[in-house]
Design an enzyme around this catalytic site. Structure first.
Site, PDB file in Angstrom:
ATOM      1  N   ASP A   4       0.867  -1.199   0.000  1.00  0.00           N
ATOM      2  CA  ASP A   4       0.000   0.000   0.000  1.00  0.00           C
ATOM      3  C   ASP A   4       0.895   1.237   0.000  1.00  0.00           C
ATOM      4  O   ASP A   4       1.570   1.518   0.993  1.00  0.00           O
ATOM      5  CB  ASP A   4      -0.911  -0.010   1.236  1.00  0.00           C
ATOM      6  CG  ASP A   4      -2.042   1.007   1.145  1.00  0.00           C
ATOM      7  OD1 ASP A   4      -1.926   1.958   0.331  1.00  0.00           O
ATOM      8  OD2 ASP A   4      -3.038   0.861   1.871  1.00  0.00           O
ATOM      9  N   ARG A  62      -0.189   4.397  -0.682  1.00  0.00           N
ATOM     10  CA  ARG A  62      -1.003   5.620  -0.735  1.00  0.00           C
ATOM     11  C   ARG A  62      -0.558   6.663   0.286  1.00  0.00           C
ATOM     12  O   ARG A  62      -0.127   6.326   1.374  1.00  0.00           O
ATOM     13  CB  ARG A  62      -2.486   5.264  -0.513  1.00  0.00           C
ATOM     14  CG  ARG A  62      -3.101   4.584  -1.700  1.00  0.00           C
ATOM     15  CD  ARG A  62      -4.508   4.134  -1.401  1.00  0.00           C
ATOM     16  NE  ARG A  62      -4.567   3.003  -0.498  1.00  0.00           N
ATOM     17  CZ  ARG A  62      -5.693   2.420  -0.111  1.00  0.00           C
ATOM     18  NH1 ARG A  62      -6.844   2.871  -0.537  1.00  0.00           N
ATOM     19  NH2 ARG A  62      -5.660   1.383   0.709  1.00  0.00           N
TER      20      ARG A  62
HETATM   21  N1  LIG Z   1      -2.683  -3.435  -6.053  1.00  0.00           N
HETATM   22  C1  LIG Z   1      -3.962  -3.730  -6.001  1.00  0.00           C
HETATM   23  N2  LIG Z   1      -4.836  -2.727  -5.823  1.00  0.00           N
HETATM   24  C2  LIG Z   1      -6.139  -3.024  -5.763  1.00  0.00           C
HETATM   25  C3  LIG Z   1      -6.609  -4.349  -5.889  1.00  0.00           C
HETATM   26  N3  LIG Z   1      -7.958  -4.311  -5.810  1.00  0.00           N
HETATM   27  C4  LIG Z   1      -8.297  -3.014  -5.622  1.00  0.00           C
HETATM   28  N4  LIG Z   1      -7.202  -2.240  -5.596  1.00  0.00           N
HETATM   29  C5  LIG Z   1      -7.076  -0.798  -5.384  1.00  0.00           C
HETATM   30  O1  LIG Z   1      -7.268  -0.570  -4.019  1.00  0.00           O
HETATM   31  C6  LIG Z   1      -7.711   0.744  -3.818  1.00  0.00           C
HETATM   32  C7  LIG Z   1      -8.790   0.704  -2.786  1.00  0.00           C
HETATM   33  O2  LIG Z   1      -8.274   0.114  -1.660  1.00  0.00           O
HETATM   34  P1  LIG Z   1      -9.066  -0.952  -0.823  1.00  0.00           P
HETATM   35  O3  LIG Z   1      -8.063  -1.699   0.003  1.00  0.00           O
HETATM   36  O4  LIG Z   1      -9.981  -1.764  -1.708  1.00  0.00           O
HETATM   37  O5  LIG Z   1      -9.998  -0.120   0.088  1.00  0.00           O
HETATM   38  P2  LIG Z   1      -9.588   1.144   0.953  1.00  0.00           P
HETATM   39  O6  LIG Z   1      -9.716   2.330   0.068  1.00  0.00           O
HETATM   40  O7  LIG Z   1      -8.270   0.944   1.587  1.00  0.00           O
HETATM   41  O8  LIG Z   1     -10.653   1.079   2.091  1.00  0.00           O
HETATM   42  P3  LIG Z   1     -12.160   1.556   2.037  1.00  0.00           P
HETATM   43  O9  LIG Z   1     -12.135   2.989   2.460  1.00  0.00           O
HETATM   44  O10 LIG Z   1     -12.898   0.687   2.962  1.00  0.00           O
HETATM   45  O11 LIG Z   1     -12.600   1.416   0.607  1.00  0.00           O
HETATM   46  C8  LIG Z   1      -8.156   1.254  -5.165  1.00  0.00           C
HETATM   47  O12 LIG Z   1      -7.246   2.229  -5.591  1.00  0.00           O
HETATM   48  C9  LIG Z   1      -8.086   0.048  -6.069  1.00  0.00           C
HETATM   49  O13 LIG Z   1      -7.632   0.377  -7.370  1.00  0.00           O
HETATM   50  C10 LIG Z   1      -5.680  -5.380  -6.085  1.00  0.00           C
HETATM   51  O14 LIG Z   1      -6.001  -6.566  -6.153  1.00  0.00           O
HETATM   52  N5  LIG Z   1      -4.361  -5.026  -6.126  1.00  0.00           N
END
Ligand SMILES: Nc1nc2c(ncn2[C@@H]2O[C@H](COP(=O)(O)OP(=O)(O)OP(=O)(O)O)[C@@H](O)[C@H]2O)c(=O)[nH]1
Ligand SMILES: [Zn+2]
Length: 473
Positions: free
Chosen positions: A131, A133
């Site tokens: 992650d 971000r």
């Molecule tokens: N690297 C990767 N990114 C993913 C995958 N599936 C979704 N994403 C990305 O994960 C991001 C969202 O993160 P999530 O972990 O699904 O959720 P979150 O934003 O952390 O948490 P919430 O606020 O509950 O949605 C988005 O930018 C998606 O593009 C995956 O399998 N691999």
């Protein structure tokens, strides 16, 4: 990361009309050159801890509706909750795609997941962070919006920690109530066990009473009608103030706030001159749609003159449109039916007009245009839930056409004796064939509302239904 995020200077400030209402939309380019959006409903800066969704961009989920993840549904339901609360912020964070590794890398991670790795292992196998971000831009935008104390819509505790580390006080973390799907249950389980995401629980986000949660984030055709115990929506002279009480009015306004469009027949406008806005609760105004095949809406009516909500004026094909029309009014043409054509259309200066102000009888007119066609015309302009609000004839026509997902029928403890009829449709000759459907009962003060749930999709979304298939013993 280069430096601390400076205070955002909004480079655009505009309006975004959506299925969940009209948001104010601001844009900001962060210190790394990435463009982010802030969508605002109401005045969050005046609220104590407004609802905030900090949404990470996910092209596949948000734009393409992918069920590999839950992003699209979370986005939709978060917007619906913010709209229903009447106040809040959605931050749409670009540069967060694939948890910060970018779209192509995410798709490469998908390939590895197709071969059996989970979402965490796949990023690691690519030599990329699990992650990556960064929430500095999000925190800076919230500070610029004067919202440093928030209720955060997320299942990810890390988002809360990161925002708090950047000076935002998160007083509550609410999980957007998105159900797992067969296609994403493994992914969601990995997020819960491997990344500490919240599991579904009773504390899932719900700024609304339970009655309304089945409507949040879904698209339906619903109707509501309040009538006297003997089945009238107004007295003989058209007086409809008030058949039902204050709690039922609040209920109606809540339904309006959850709908994209509120539809009424022309006779309701002529009789009541309604505003059709949301006032009894907090929430966005729906678009108003006036069904007026024969051009009978008074030109000085509230809906045509007051810009408090956009108005769609559904006029017959041949009805002339007045030269000066307020800018909030859009004319949509209804296709002409055989009956109208035979009458040579009709004009808006019909001398036999029955305007209540002229003392004439108030009477609903049969729709010349099939309800399904009306929904098509509306759907082309405003996606989302349609609330058919009246009058009795209009609601009845949608009911008999089998187009209602659900009907809220409130019965008030008053007898009018003879007046403007409420629900009327060609019924059955025998009780065994009478219309029954699963239902819920709601008590609004002295009034009782029966919520009939007709469609399978609406039933699946609605807990606590009583079986309406057989007579109650
Ligand atoms: N690297 C990767 N990114 C993913 C995958 N599936 C979704 N994403 C990305 O994960 C991001 C969202 O993160 P999530 O972990 O699904 O959720 P979150 O934003 O952390 O948490 P919430 O606020 O509950 O949605 C988005 O930018 C998606 O593009 C995956 O399998 N691999
Ligand atoms: Zn996603």
């Amino acid at each position: 990361m280069p430096g601390r995020e400076p205070t955002p200077v909004w480079s655009a400030d505009t309006i975004l009309p959506t299925a969940h209402g009209r948001f104010r939309m601001l844009a900001h380019t962060d210190r790394t050159g990435v463009e982010h959006l802030a969508l605002l409903m109401g005045n969050p800066e005046t609220a104590d801890a407004p609802l905030v969704r900090v949404h990470s961009e996910c092209l596949t989920g948000d734009a393409l509706g992918s069920y590999r993840c839950d992003c699209g549904e979370q986005l939709d339901i978060s917007m619906a909750h913010i709209a229903a609360a009447g106040c809040g912020i959605l931050l749409y964070l670009r540069g967060h795609e694939g948890r910060g590794i970018g779209l192509l890398n995410k798709l490469r991670a998908y390939e590895l997941q197709d071969r059996g790795l989970d979402t965490v292992e796949a990023n690691a196998a690519l030599g990329l962070p699990i992650d990556a971000r960064d929430y500095q831009a999000a925190a800076a935008m919230l500070r610029a919006l004067d919202c440093t104390r928030i209720r955060l819509l997320t299942a990810n505790p890390l988002k809360q920690i990161e925002l708090e580390a950047n000076g935002i006080e998160v007083v509550d973390r609410l999980r957007p109530p998105v159900a797992d799907r067969p296609e994403n249950s493994h992914y969601l389980e990995t997020k819960r066990s491997g990344m500490n995401h919240d599991r579904p629980s009773d504390s899932d986000a719900s700024p609304l009473p339970d009655l309304y949660t089945p409507l949040v984030g879904r698209t339906e055709v619903i109707a509501q009608l309040a009538q006297s115990t003997d089945g009238f929506i107004a007295a003989n002279g058209g007086d409809a103030e008030f058949v039902s009480g204050a709690a039922d009015r609040e209920h109606l306004h809540r339904l309006r706030s959850l709908a994209a469009v509120v539809l009424v027949g022309v006779s309701t406008v002529r009789a009541d001159d309604p505003k059709l806005t949301v006032r009894a609760v907090q929430g966005p105004n729906p678009v108003r749609a006036i069904l007026d095949p024969h051009g009978r809406v008074p030109l000085d009516s509230h809906v045509l003159t007051q810009p408090d909500a956009p108005t769609l004026w559904l006029l017959g094909e041949r009805i002339p449109v007045p030269e000066s029309l307020a800018s909030h009014v859009t004319v949509l043409r209804l296709p002409e039916t055989a009956g109208q054509a035979a009458r040579g259309g009709s004009s808006r200066d019909d001398p036999a007009g029955d305007h209540p102000a002229r003392g004439g009888a108030v009477e609903e007119h049969c729709l010349d245009v099939p309800p399904a066609v009306i929904l098509q015309v509306l759907g082309r302009h405003v996606p989302g839930t349609v609330l058919v609000e009246g009058g009795g004839r209009t609601v009845s026509e949608f009911l008999s056409a089998g187009l209602l997902d659900r009907l809220f029928l409130t019965v008030a403890p008053v007898l009018i004796g003879n007046g403007v009829p409420g629900l009327r449709f060609t019924g059955s000759d025998v009780m065994a064939e009478a219309l029954r459907a699963p239902f819920r009962r709601h008590v609004f003060g002295a009034d009782v509302c029966t919520e009939f749930v007709f469609s399978a999709a609406a039933r699946a979304a609605t807990p606590g239904l009583s079986d309406g298939s057989t007579p109650l013993s």
